[in-house]
Every structure is written in structure tokens, then in C-alpha cells.
Design a protein around this motif. Structure first.
Motif, PDB file in Angstrom:
ATOM      1  N   ILE A  71      -2.015  -3.577   1.718  1.00  0.00           N
ATOM      2  CA  ILE A  71      -1.269  -3.850   2.949  1.00  0.00           C
ATOM      3  C   ILE A  71       0.038  -3.069   2.962  1.00  0.00           C
ATOM      4  O   ILE A  71       0.421  -2.476   3.979  1.00  0.00           O
ATOM      5  CB  ILE A  71      -1.011  -5.362   3.085  1.00  0.00           C
ATOM      6  CG1 ILE A  71      -2.331  -6.102   3.319  1.00  0.00           C
ATOM      7  CG2 ILE A  71      -0.034  -5.653   4.221  1.00  0.00           C
ATOM      8  CD1 ILE A  71      -2.206  -7.610   3.299  1.00  0.00           C
ATOM      9  N   SER A  72       0.735  -3.043   1.825  1.00  0.00           N
ATOM     10  CA  SER A  72       1.990  -2.285   1.745  1.00  0.00           C
ATOM     11  C   SER A  72       1.737  -0.788   1.927  1.00  0.00           C
ATOM     12  O   SER A  72       2.512  -0.095   2.601  1.00  0.00           O
ATOM     13  CB  SER A  72       2.677  -2.545   0.398  1.00  0.00           C
ATOM     14  OG  SER A  72       3.022  -3.907   0.266  1.00  0.00           O
ATOM     15  N   ILE A  73       0.638  -0.295   1.358  1.00  0.00           N
ATOM     16  CA  ILE A  73       0.313   1.127   1.501  1.00  0.00           C
ATOM     17  C   ILE A  73      -0.027   1.443   2.954  1.00  0.00           C
ATOM     18  O   ILE A  73       0.360   2.492   3.493  1.00  0.00           O
ATOM     19  CB  ILE A  73      -0.845   1.499   0.561  1.00  0.00           C
ATOM     20  CG1 ILE A  73      -0.393   1.397  -0.898  1.00  0.00           C
ATOM     21  CG2 ILE A  73      -1.349   2.905   0.849  1.00  0.00           C
ATOM     22  CD1 ILE A  73      -1.492   1.610  -1.909  1.00  0.00           C
ATOM     23  N   ASP A  77       1.700   4.099   5.421  1.00  0.00           N
ATOM     24  CA  ASP A  77       0.979   5.117   6.196  1.00  0.00           C
ATOM     25  C   ASP A  77       1.365   5.060   7.672  1.00  0.00           C
ATOM     26  O   ASP A  77       1.487   6.100   8.345  1.00  0.00           O
ATOM     27  CB  ASP A  77      -0.530   4.914   6.037  1.00  0.00           C
ATOM     28  CG  ASP A  77      -1.022   5.259   4.637  1.00  0.00           C
ATOM     29  OD1 ASP A  77      -0.295   5.988   3.934  1.00  0.00           O
ATOM     30  OD2 ASP A  77      -2.096   4.776   4.247  1.00  0.00           O
ATOM     31  N   ALA A  78       1.565   3.828   8.186  1.00  0.00           N
ATOM     32  CA  ALA A  78       1.992   3.703   9.582  1.00  0.00           C
ATOM     33  C   ALA A  78       3.390   4.283   9.780  1.00  0.00           C
ATOM     34  O   ALA A  78       3.656   4.964  10.784  1.00  0.00           O
ATOM     35  CB  ALA A  78       1.961   2.232  10.003  1.00  0.00           C
ATOM     36  N   LEU A 138      10.841   5.692   4.219  1.00  0.00           N
ATOM     37  CA  LEU A 138      11.374   5.444   2.873  1.00  0.00           C
ATOM     38  C   LEU A 138      11.399   3.955   2.574  1.00  0.00           C
ATOM     39  O   LEU A 138      11.047   3.524   1.464  1.00  0.00           O
ATOM     40  CB  LEU A 138      12.783   6.024   2.756  1.00  0.00           C
ATOM     41  CG  LEU A 138      13.536   5.727   1.452  1.00  0.00           C
ATOM     42  CD1 LEU A 138      12.775   6.287   0.256  1.00  0.00           C
ATOM     43  CD2 LEU A 138      14.951   6.294   1.506  1.00  0.00           C
ATOM     44  N   ALA A 139      11.787   3.140   3.559  1.00  0.00           N
ATOM     45  CA  ALA A 139      11.803   1.694   3.346  1.00  0.00           C
ATOM     46  C   ALA A 139      10.398   1.172   3.064  1.00  0.00           C
ATOM     47  O   ALA A 139      10.194   0.346   2.172  1.00  0.00           O
ATOM     48  CB  ALA A 139      12.398   0.995   4.565  1.00  0.00           C
ATOM     49  N   ALA A 140       9.413   1.671   3.809  1.00  0.00           N
ATOM     50  CA  ALA A 140       8.036   1.230   3.586  1.00  0.00           C
ATOM     51  C   ALA A 140       7.513   1.675   2.222  1.00  0.00           C
ATOM     52  O   ALA A 140       6.806   0.918   1.546  1.00  0.00           O
ATOM     53  CB  ALA A 140       7.132   1.773   4.699  1.00  0.00           C
TER      54      ALA A 140
END
Length: 442
Positions: A71-73, A77-78, A138-140
Motif C-alpha cells: 500500500i505504501s509503495i 507510485d501515485a 519524497l514524503a510518500a
């Protein structure tokens, strides 16, 4: 027309990716630690368990099986795609407005021709939008590291709880055995007239309580295994006959330079880095909103065949910031920047609070663990004296059994105190994002 068809041929097409809940449920229930794909993943990561599963191997299983990291990845990607969106150039607009003049047939009643208009956006606003998208990316990306650490933390905490409760269950079973022995010896003394009936009733009640505590300890083990299975993304049946390795908790390495690690954590913790990136994104969004007071202009070259005459057109349109100067979006962006600054301060304050709380818990639990070890040493010494006295015939077996039972109870207290110290170390590791346990062990 051919050029336009060629360009449109490169457009993306929808590819269906349906989910099948029944098949997914069957696969989830059937997950096992010996799956070939999982084994290949563990081998690629340098973790190939042989008979026993330790902290590092179970953490890698969680990374492979649980959806949190995916989910984090996907969020990253979004955010990465949003950078592409911010960079892309607006498509031109093709306009056709054919007309027919019924009153003038010569030389031609037809007026037709294309106009292609291009949006020339404000370059400052465009660059600010790209910068904001990059900071959100960067935050994601930083939150991927936070998700990976959370997987590690969940597995470690579940394994630590199972390790503690299995040892406590062994101690309680031993204590129940001593209580049974004491009850039998007291019953013999009651039958011989050496003790009253109240002593037998009290001993029987103590034995019943000890058996009940042992049964409750076994229930906690079952609950801990369920929690560990959930932490690694497996059904509990997958861990039923699996040997677990608790060596990671045998020799933890507390951080040596705590002050330096604290300062580092206040800057490099993923939550802090993500909050700082969000602030920079909010600041860039404010610059974009200010620059969009003058969003740009449209230029539209074109050609008209106007009733037999060839006409070339160059249209130019420019919005006039008269009725508003983008005040609403600017005010919203300013408020979001203030909120992002406050969120960054809050992120650092939370990290510091977590570190201070973990340090206090570690200090207190360490002191309690040392006192418990002293009590255990005293209890062992008295047990040894009782055993020697029984062997020498100076005392009866009941006194020796009572000494052994007291030592067992103190051993449970010492184990509980040591587990509290390990949990405080785990909390400190989470607060610092610094490995303390031997996670390199398979």
C-alpha cells in the motif's frame, strides 16, 4: 490527419485487473511458510531458515505477505505519477467552425478552416507545481521506510510476547506441580494427625489456583501465536508445527550514544522527513498559487478558407486579473503552509516524547530487573539450604517443596521484570529507528 492518427495510437489503453474474493480467500487460508515463491524471496534476501524461524526471517515473511508495504509503495507510485502530471505540457486545442453563406454562392459560400490554440502557462507556477509534486513524492517514499519498520516492530513485539508467555507457562506448570506435591504432603500429615483439616483445605485451594494459572498461561500462548501469525500475514495454522528461534532477545545491544541518536532521530525519522517534505510541498503550492495570478495566455495560429479567400490567423487571448487576483487559492495555500509547519513541529515533538518515554521506561524496568535478580539469587540460596537440610534429615520434604515453590514464584517475577526491560528496549528502538535486537539472526 495521418500525424494525428499516429500520435493517438500511442495513447494508453485500459487493462482490466479484476479481483476474485473467493480465490483470494482460498489463497489466504492456504498460505504456508514452505511456499516456493516465499522460499525464493527469503533466499534472495539472504535468509534461509533451516528448522527454526527467527526474528529476521519472520520479518521478511511479513514484508512479503502483508499488504501494508505494498500500500505504501502504491502511494509512492501515485505521488511519482503526480510529478509526471505536473511536468506534462497541456495539449493543444483544435477548433473547427465551418459556415455556409446561403446569400453568396460566388466564388464560394463555404467558410472553413482549423485553428490550433496552445496554452502558454506561467513558467513560475509550472516550476512551483513540479516542486510541490516532487516533495509529496519524497514524503510518500519516506513513508515506505516507516511502513517497513512498522512491519518489523509488529513481528518483534508478537514474538517477544510469545517468548515471555511460553517461559511463564513453563514456570507456572512447575509451580502447579510443587503445589500438588505440597497438597499431598499436607494431606498425609492431616491423616497422621500432625495438622488440622484447615491446612489440607488451604493447600488444596492453592493447588487448584496453581492449575488454573497454568491453564490460563496456555491460553495466552495460543493468543500470542495468533497475534504472531497476523503480524507475518499467515493463518495461524501455518505456525502450528513451526519451531521458533528467540535468540534475538538473548543479548540485545542497548544504544551507546543516546544523545547523538536522539538528535539524529529528530531529523531522520521517516515521520519527521515526511512532515518536512509536506511543508516544502505546501510552500511550493503557495508559490504556485501566487504565480497563478497571471496563469498565462493562449496563442492560436490557424487558417481559414473564407469564400474563396485564403486567410491566415494568429489569435491571442490573455486573462485579465481584474475581478480577482486568485485571492481564494492563495489564502488556502497560506493556511495549508501554516498547518504543514505546525505538523512538522508536532512530528518532532512526538519523536522526542517517544524517546523520553522509552528512556524512562528502560531506566525504571532495568532497576526493577536488577532487584528481581537479587531476590531470585536469595530465593535460590534458601532453596539450596532447604534441599541440603532435607538430605541431611534435619527437615521434612514439605519444607523443601515449599522452598522450591517460592523460588519458582520469584523466578516468574524476575522473568516478568526482564520482559518489561526488553519491551522498553523495543520501544526505544522504535523511537530511534535504531536496531537493538540481533535481527541479523535467522
Amino acid at each position: 490527419v495521418l500525424t494525428l492518427a499516429t500520435l493517438l495510437a500511442g495513447c494508453a489503453r485500459y487493462q482490466p485487473a479484476p479481483l476474485h474474493p473467493r480465490a483470494s480467500a482460498t489463497a489466504l487460508i492456504g498460505r504456508r511458510l514452505d511456499q516456493p515463491e516465499l522460499r525464493r524471496f527469503l533466499a534472495a534476501m539472504g535468509a534461509s531458515p533451516h528448522g527454526q524461524w527467527g526474528l529476521r526471517a519472520l520479518t521478511l515473511v511479513a514484508v512479503y505477505e502483508r499488504p501494508d508495504l505494498r500500500i505504501s509503495i502504491a502511494s509512492y507510485d501515485a505521488a511519482k505519477a503526480a510529478v509526471t502530471t505536473a511536468r506534462q505540457i497541456p495539449n493543444p486545442t483544435l477548433s473547427l467552425a465551418p459556415t455556409f453563406n446561403a446569400t453568396q454562392a460566388f466564388p464560394s459560400p463555404i467558410k472553413i478552416g482549423p485553428i490550433i490554440s496552445f496554452l502558454v502557462s506561467n513558467l513560475g507556477a509550472r516550476e512551483a507545481g513540479i516542486a510541490a509534486a516532487r516533495d509529496r513524492q519524497l514524503a510518500a517514499r519516506t513513508l515506505i521506510a516507516a511502513s517497513a519498520w512498522q512491519e518489523r516492530s509488529s513481528v518483534r513485539n508478537a514474538l517477544l510476547a510469545l517468548w515471555q508467555d511460553e517461559r511463564i507457562a513453563t514456570i507456572k506448570a512447575r509451580a502447579a506441580g510443587y503445589a500438588e506435591s505440597a497438597s499431598r504432603l499436607i494431606s498425609q500429615r492431616v491423616m497422621s494427625g500432625m495438622l488440622g483439616e484447615a491446612a489440607r483445605a488451604s493447600a488444596a485451594e492453592a493447588a487448584d489456583r496453581a492449575r488454573l494459572d497454568a491453564a490460563k498461561a496456555q491460553i495466552r500462548i495460543d493468543t500470542d501465536r495468533t497475534r504472531l501469525a497476523a503480524a507475518v500475514g499467515m493463518p495461524v495454522a501455518a505456525l502450528r508445527n513451526v519451531r521458533l528461534d528467540f535468540a534475538a532477545f538473548a543479548h540485545p545491544v542497548p544504544p551507546a550514544h543516546l544523545a547523538a541518536l536522539t538528535r539524529t532521530a529528530l531529523v531522520t525519522r521517516p515521520s519527521v522527513v515526511a512532515a518536512y517534505a509536506r511543508y516544502r510541498a505546501a510552500d511550493a503550492s503557495l508559490r504556485k498559487a501566487i504565480d497563478q495570478q497571471f496563469p498565462g495566455f493562449r496563442i492560436g495560429p490557424g487558417y481559414h478558407y473564407d469564400q474563396g479567400a485564403n486567410k491566415f490567423i494568429l489569435a491571442l487571448s490573455l486573462p485579465l486579473p481584474i475581478l480577482n487576483q486568485n485571492q481564494g487559492p492563495i489564502a488556502e495555500a497560506r493556511a495549508r503552509r501554516r498547518g504543514a509547519a505546525a505538523a512538522f513541529d508536532l512530528a518532532q515533538a512526538r519523536v522526542l516524547h517517544q524517546i523520553d518515554t522509552a528512556k524512562a521506561a528502560l531506566h525504571g524496568s532495568g532497576r526493577v530487573a536488577r532487584e528481581a535478580q537479587l531476590l531470585l539469587a536469595t530465593a535460590r540460596q534458601r532453596e539450596h539450604q532447604a534441599v541440603e537440610a532435607y538430605r541431611a534429615g534435619a527437615t521434612g520434604r514439605l519444607r523443601m517443596v515449599e522452598a522450591e515453590r517460592r523460588t519458582t514464584l520469584v523466578r516468574e517475577q524476575a522473568l516478568t521484570a526482564d520482559a518489561q526491560r526488553l519491551r522498553a528496549l523495543a520501544a526505544l528502538a522504535d523511537a530511534l529507528h535504531h536496531p537493538i535486537f540481533r535481527e541479523s539472526h535467522i
